[in-house]
Design an enzyme around this catalytic site. Structure first.
Site, PDB file in Angstrom:
ATOM      1  CG  HIS A 349      -4.989  -2.858  10.808  1.00  0.00           C
ATOM      2  ND1 HIS A 349      -4.062  -1.996  10.667  1.00  0.00           N
ATOM      3  CD2 HIS A 349      -6.037  -2.441  11.270  1.00  0.00           C
ATOM      4  CE1 HIS A 349      -4.520  -0.827  11.001  1.00  0.00           C
ATOM      5  NE2 HIS A 349      -5.941  -1.030  11.279  1.00  0.00           N
ATOM      6  CB  ALA A 350      -5.842  -3.632  16.139  1.00  0.00           C
ATOM      7  CG  HIS A 379      -8.740   2.235  18.672  1.00  0.00           C
ATOM      8  ND1 HIS A 379      -9.081   3.547  18.416  1.00  0.00           N
ATOM      9  CD2 HIS A 379      -9.305   1.689  17.798  1.00  0.00           C
ATOM     10  CE1 HIS A 379      -9.498   3.513  17.144  1.00  0.00           C
ATOM     11  NE2 HIS A 379      -9.788   2.310  16.949  1.00  0.00           N
ATOM     12  CD  GLU A 380      -9.375  -2.204  17.622  1.00  0.00           C
ATOM     13  OE1 GLU A 380     -10.467  -2.415  17.090  1.00  0.00           O
ATOM     14  OE2 GLU A 380      -8.601  -1.584  16.936  1.00  0.00           O
ATOM     15  CG  HIS A 383     -13.991   0.147  17.639  1.00  0.00           C
ATOM     16  ND1 HIS A 383     -14.688   1.175  17.180  1.00  0.00           N
ATOM     17  CD2 HIS A 383     -12.805   0.066  17.242  1.00  0.00           C
ATOM     18  CE1 HIS A 383     -13.688   1.717  16.253  1.00  0.00           C
ATOM     19  NE2 HIS A 383     -12.652   1.322  16.536  1.00  0.00           N
ATOM     20  CD  GLU A 407     -12.346   3.943  14.039  1.00  0.00           C
ATOM     21  OE1 GLU A 407     -11.409   3.421  14.753  1.00  0.00           O
ATOM     22  OE2 GLU A 407     -12.893   2.989  13.366  1.00  0.00           O
ATOM     23  CG  HIS A 507      -7.426   1.859   7.207  1.00  0.00           C
ATOM     24  ND1 HIS A 507      -6.072   1.560   7.745  1.00  0.00           N
ATOM     25  CD2 HIS A 507      -8.157   1.863   8.184  1.00  0.00           C
ATOM     26  CE1 HIS A 507      -6.336   1.490   8.899  1.00  0.00           C
ATOM     27  NE2 HIS A 507      -7.529   1.727   9.361  1.00  0.00           N
ATOM     28  CE1 TYR A 517      -9.577   4.310  12.564  1.00  0.00           C
ATOM     29  CE2 TYR A 517      -9.329   4.651  10.173  1.00  0.00           C
ATOM     30  CZ  TYR A 517      -9.461   3.818  11.231  1.00  0.00           C
ATOM     31  OH  TYR A 517      -9.831   2.526  11.111  1.00  0.00           O
TER      32      TYR A 517
HETATM   33  O1  X8Z Z   1      -7.023   1.103  12.178  1.00  0.00           O
HETATM   34  C1  X8Z Z   1      -6.937   1.507  13.008  1.00  0.00           C
HETATM   35  C2  X8Z Z   1      -7.527   0.763  14.369  1.00  0.00           C
HETATM   36  C3  X8Z Z   1      -8.694  -0.104  14.084  1.00  0.00           C
HETATM   37  S1  X8Z Z   1      -9.988   0.770  13.529  1.00  0.00           S
HETATM   38  C4  X8Z Z   1      -6.296   0.131  15.151  1.00  0.00           C
HETATM   39  N1  X8Z Z   1      -6.515   3.068  13.458  1.00  0.00           N
HETATM   40  C5  X8Z Z   1      -5.916   3.601  12.301  1.00  0.00           C
HETATM   41  C6  X8Z Z   1      -4.757   3.023  11.776  1.00  0.00           C
HETATM   42  O2  X8Z Z   1      -4.201   2.321  12.541  1.00  0.00           O
HETATM   43  O3  X8Z Z   1      -4.147   3.606  10.667  1.00  0.00           O
HETATM   44  C7  X8Z Z   1      -6.415   3.774  14.664  1.00  0.00           C
HETATM   45  C8  X8Z Z   1      -5.647   4.871  14.417  1.00  0.00           C
HETATM   46  C9  X8Z Z   1      -5.603   5.010  13.004  1.00  0.00           C
HETATM   47 ZN    ZN Z   2     -10.873   1.526  15.221  1.00  0.00          ZN
END
Ligand code: X8Z
Ligand code: ZN
Length: 609
Positions: A349-350, A379-380, A383, A407, A507, A517
């Site tokens: 997960h990024a 996106h990254e 951050h 975010e 998450h 988000y």
């Molecule tokens: O978790 C993330 C990022 C890392 S903060 C990749 N996002 C959420 C997800 O993947 O569920 C970005 C959009 C929503």
């Molecule tokens: Zn993020």
């Protein structure tokens, strides 16, 4: 029996006000009246200690996330436990100064200390160690997760299963990939139950009703007012979501038939091209409007141009430097993880890191050469650029104005990845004409609008779980109730309480709050609109790029430099001129699509049973 939850803060608060009331002697004689000087010295100790502990924790967590073993898990858990214990101590100490009149920065730091923790832990050392172990174990279990179908067929990880969900159009195969992934969360369920108990115990020691109430208290607003604010924003965008849902469901009925997709019911979650049905771009081919010129699909373009993972990141960096921001440090390129290692488990997960809180910036991703990951890279990097901009602040102010801002930053930049920009950097030869607007907007809506209810509901669920409104006997039922009611999505097969479907979303086991988000998906359109104005762009919002605009870069950087030193409305005002989160910018951006969807759905019964 008296509830233990308020005992400590009440006692501390009493001790703090006794001197002010002139009640000295007896028990209060042992407690000096707290002074501003004392607050300053407590804060100096807190910032020095916490900074050291955070850096140590992040180093350990980096190693755990990029090399999951029992050992790295234990090391990361110990470092996290130490950081939490210190933050708990300082948060409790901060309460002592509640009644003291202090200069603004000191007051703000003390208030931040009280709400800083995402994972509060009980002061009982056995329990705090247990909680840290559970936290590391849950994230590790997610990272190791795979579906092993047996019968000599190879195991599939999330990347492979996600690919299947995006590309297969066979409902049985889709259901298998969906169920295969969701089964990884079963083993997490008992650990998560205990995790919730212990986190709540920690939250109560800090004077909060539960861990969810603590999470909602981080927005410069009373917790209830924040929940109301989120509900207000959702009401602003809900009609547009329901129009999109209506159109998409009708097209899926055409593809799969009404036996698979109920024409008046929720959409089965495995048919939307994404494991969590949180964004729907994966099924673009089923949804493209026949009458519109095509938009741009970056995936084949990136592949044809021979982009590799590094070049995708370089391209993202070049967008930020075009705004006048500094290039990333050399160490970013040496220390980041861009590809999935073939010989060990990692958390794919990024994420973005600033290990030393100076400029040891890194991202960790398992990049695939496709449009989605191109977006995620922006996106990254958002951050990382934010982290670097506030690194000059004192440690307690090194954060975004609120977590939605963090975010939103990189997504804002990604909104500027428009045809004009792609032509400028040579990825397309010409910009499609206005007859492609509908396609461009619908593609964007499948990412941004489809996401909104999901962005909302993950924490609606967790808030209910932390508060005890939903007990372990109803975890899954409550999860699917929210998904059905808010998102209009249903599970592909009956799901009982032996499952733990929320745990199949990163998450939840990683304990990352999710409302951020939802906020980011609103805020990024406010940011985009303001920056486009700053850049002097006058065309439609969805065609605007701030690429190359030093003025936009300066505006952005000024906001980011504030960190969390001021309440978030100040930061919002610095960037956009308004102090309110508001979905009008988003609604304006999508206005042409809204009108088209309403027309498409004219004779349809929208909504779901
Ligand atoms: O978790 C993330 C990022 C890392 S903060 C990749 N996002 C959420 C997800 O993947 O569920 C970005 C959009 C929503
Ligand atoms: Zn993020």
């Amino acid at each position: 029996m008296r509830s233990p939850r308020l005992r400590f803060p009440v006692l501390v608060a009493l001790l703090a006000v006794l001197p002010a009331l002139g009640l000295r002697g007896g028990a209060s004689a042992a407690v000096d009246p707290p002074t501003a000087a004392e607050a300053e010295s407590v804060l100096a100790a807190a910032e020095a200690d916490l900074l050291a502990l955070w850096v140590a924790r992040d180093r350990a967590q980096w190693v755990q996330s990029t090399y999951i073993t029992g050992d790295t898990e234990a090391i990361a858990a110990a470092a996290n436990e130490a950081a939490i214990a210190a933050a708990m101590r300082f948060a409790k100490e901060a309460v002592r100064f509640d009644a003291v009149d202090l200069p603004l920065p000191l007051r703000r730091k003390l208030d931040l200390l009280k709400v800083a923790l995402t994972l509060p832990a009980p002061s009982d050392p056995a329990k705090s160690a247990e909680l840290a172990r559970l936290a590391a174990g849950l994230e590790g279990a997610y990272g190791r997760g795979a579906y092993c179908p047996g019968e000599g067929r190879p195991c599939l990880d999330l990347g492979e299963l996600s690919k299947r969900i995006a590309t297969s159009r066979d409902p049985a195969e889709l259901a298998e990939a969906w169920a295969g992934w969701h089964a990884i969360a079963r083993e997490m369920r008992p650990d998560y139950v205990r995790f919730v108990e212990l986190a709540n115990e920690g939250a109560r020691e800090l004077g909060f009703a539960d861990a969810g109430a603590l999470w909602r208290s981080k927005y410069d607003l009373p917790a209830d007012a924040f929940a109301a604010e989120v509900a207000r924003l959702w009401e602003q965008v809900r009609p547009l979501y329901e129009q999109l849902h209506c159109y998409v469901r009708a097209r899926l009925v055409e593809e799969y038939g009404s036996g698979v997709v109920p024409p008046d019911g929720p959409i089965p979650a495995h048919l939307l091209g994404n494991m969590w049905a949180q964004s729907w771009g994966g099924v673009w081919d089923l949804l493209a409007p026949a009458e519109a010129a095509p938009g741009i699909d970056l995936t084949p373009i990136l592949r044809a141009k021979g982009f590799d993972e590094r070049e995708m990141v370089r391209s993202g960096e070049r967008f930020f430097t075009s705004l006048g921001l500094d290039p990333l440090p050399e160490t970013f390129w040496e220390r980041s993880m861009f590809t999935k290692p073939r010989d060990r488990d990692v958390v794919c997960h990024a994420s973005a890191w600033d290990i030393d809180q100076v400029d040891d910036l890194r991202i960790k991703m398992c990049i695939e050469i496709n449009e989605e990951d191109f977006q995620t890279i922006h996106h990254e990097l958002g951050h990382n650029y934010y982290q670097r901009a506030y690194a000059h602040q004192p440690p307690l102010f090194r954060d975004s104005a609120n977590d939605g801002f963090h975010e939103a930053l990189g997504d804002t930049v990604a909104l500027s990845v428009t045809p004009k920009y792609l032509r400028r950097i040579g990825l397309v030869e010409s910009e499609p004409g206005a007859d492609a607007d509908l396609s461009l907007l619908l593609r964007m809506a499948l990412e941004k609008i489809a996401f909104l209810p999901f962005g909302l509901l993950v924490d609606q669920w967790r808030w209910q779980v932390f508060s005890g409104e939903v007990g372990p006997e109803a975890y899954n039922e409550a999860w699917w109730k929210l998904r059905r009611e808010i998102q209009g999505v249903a599970p592909p097969m009956p799901r009982g309480e032996q499952e733990f479907d929320a745990g199949a979303k990163y998450h939840v086991p990683a304990n990352v709050p999710y409302t951020r988000y939802f906020l980011a998906h609103i805020l990024q359109f406010q940011f985009h609109r303001a920056l486009c104005e700053t850049a002097g762009e006058t065309g439609p919002l969805h065609r605007c790029t701030i690429h190359g605009s030093a003025a936009a870069g300066t505006r952005l950087e000024e906001m980011m430099r504030m960190g969390i030193s001021r309440p978030w409305p100040d930061a919002l005002e610095a960037l956009t001129g308004t102090r309110e989160m508001d979905a009008r910018a988003l609604l304006d951006y999508f206005a042409p699509l809204s009108a088209w969807l309403a027309e498409q759905n004219r004779d349809r019964q929208c909504g779901w049973r």
